[in-house]
Design a protein around this motif. Structure first.
Motif, short mmCIF file in Angstrom:
data_model
loop_
_atom_site.label_atom_id
_atom_site.label_comp_id
_atom_site.label_asym_id
_atom_site.label_seq_id
_atom_site.Cartn_x
_atom_site.Cartn_y
_atom_site.Cartn_z
N GLU A 171 -12.38 -0.72 3.20
CA GLU A 171 -11.75 0.19 4.16
C GLU A 171 -10.43 0.73 3.61
OE1 GLU A 171 -10.23 0.16 8.84
OE2 GLU A 171 -11.18 -1.61 7.94
N MET A 172 -10.15 2.00 3.90
CA MET A 172 -8.92 2.61 3.45
C MET A 172 -7.71 1.94 4.11
SD MET A 172 -7.83 6.67 3.47
CE MET A 172 -9.56 7.00 3.74
N GLN A 173 -6.64 1.77 3.31
CA GLN A 173 -5.42 1.14 3.80
C GLN A 173 -4.23 2.06 3.58
OE1 GLN A 173 -5.50 -1.94 5.30
NE2 GLN A 173 -7.74 -1.85 5.00
N VAL A 174 -3.29 2.03 4.52
CA VAL A 174 -2.03 2.76 4.36
C VAL A 174 -1.08 1.88 3.54
CG1 VAL A 174 -0.07 3.80 5.53
CG2 VAL A 174 -2.36 4.02 6.51
N THR A 175 -0.52 2.44 2.49
CA THR A 175 0.27 1.64 1.54
C THR A 175 1.60 2.33 1.21
OG1 THR A 175 -0.72 2.76 -0.37
CG2 THR A 175 -1.85 0.80 0.45
N ARG A 176 2.44 1.57 0.51
CA ARG A 176 3.63 2.14 -0.11
C ARG A 176 3.38 2.26 -1.61
NH1 ARG A 176 6.51 -1.79 -2.85
NH2 ARG A 176 6.04 -3.95 -2.28
N LEU A 177 4.24 2.99 -2.30
CA LEU A 177 4.12 3.10 -3.74
C LEU A 177 4.54 1.79 -4.41
CD1 LEU A 177 5.70 6.63 -4.44
CD2 LEU A 177 3.27 6.05 -4.23
#
Length: 247
Positions: A171-177
């Motif tokens: 599943e797609m995840q929201v991330t930071r760089l």
């Protein structure tokens, strides 16, 4: 919907063809892309000469400039409509962490965002280029989500998709760089005239790839979605620098 597409791999790149194929299911697609590979062009604009835009047999426009040139030219003069969304990619290779600063793929999306249009950069996070269809599937998911709930204001999103079959991707995840170590030294050699020439060295090793980062997400075989911003002001240093200046 009306989509503007660009990239930094050039108008003949397979990732761009997959992106166009995917988005045509949802609306009108116009492609304005560089005539050749402009990877690493970052946000450069061509200001020392005029640009030309020609049309290929497949209907794509190709421009003798950078990815940023392509989007700027398309939105401010070439097209007779304003795109609802801009997609850049699908890049053959990842664009994560510090690499986003150099990426022409991200730069094309950044230009769209600066012009007030929701923009998404999409990269296949591998170098085999085998599974552009997996990235296409992720793009379709994002567009369908946008149709269900449109953005209230322009956004700049950076998406990286594992280079693996769709059934192996989570599943797609929201991330930071994440972050890399410093780049490795340049590679020196000689040309036939005996002059020293230099190749930019390989990227540094990954330094920050923990939970919640784009690097960590791809390592877990999940697509990564990172919202980006353009304000480079170091707000935490304003008071300290002001004190340093006026002491």
């Amino acid at each position: 919907m009306k989509f503007l597409l660009s990239n930094d791999d050039g108008y003949a790149a397979p990732g761009l063809a997959m992106l166009a194929q995917t988005l045509r299911r949802y609306g009108e697609v116009v492609v304005v892309a560089p005539e050749r590979d402009r990877s690493g062009a970052s946000n450069s604009l061509t200001l020392d000469r005029p640009l030309t835009a020609r049309r290929a047999d497949n209907g794509f426009y190709f421009v003798d400039g950078t990815p940023t040139d392509c989007v700027h030219l398309a939105v401010t003069g070439l097209l007779d409509f304003r795109p609802d969304m801009i997609f850049s990619g699908i890049n053959n290779g990842p664009n994560m962490g510090d690499d986003t600063l150099y990426s022409g793929t991200v730069a094309a999306a950044t230009e769209g965002f600066m012009l007030g249009i929701p923009s998404i950069a999409v990269s296949l996070a591998g170098h085999s280029g085998k599974h552009f269809a997996s990235a296409g599937k992720v793009v379709a998911q994002l567009v369908e989500r946008c149709l269900e709930q449109p953005f209230a204001q322009p956004v700049l999103l950076n998406v990286n998709v594992p280079d693996a079959p769709p059934e192996q991707i989570g599943e797609m995840q929201v991330t930071r760089l994440g972050r890399r170590h410093a780049a490795q030294p340049v590679i020196k050699s000689q040309n036939p005239r005996g002059e020293t020439i230099y190749w930019v060295g390989p990227v540094g090793a990954v330094q920050d790839a923990g939970a919640g980062t784009d690097f960590g997400c791809i390592a877990a075989n999940q697509p990564s979605l990172t919202p980006l911003m353009l304000d480079l002001t170091a707000y935490g240093q304003l008071d300290r620098i002001s004190t340093w200046l006026h002491r």
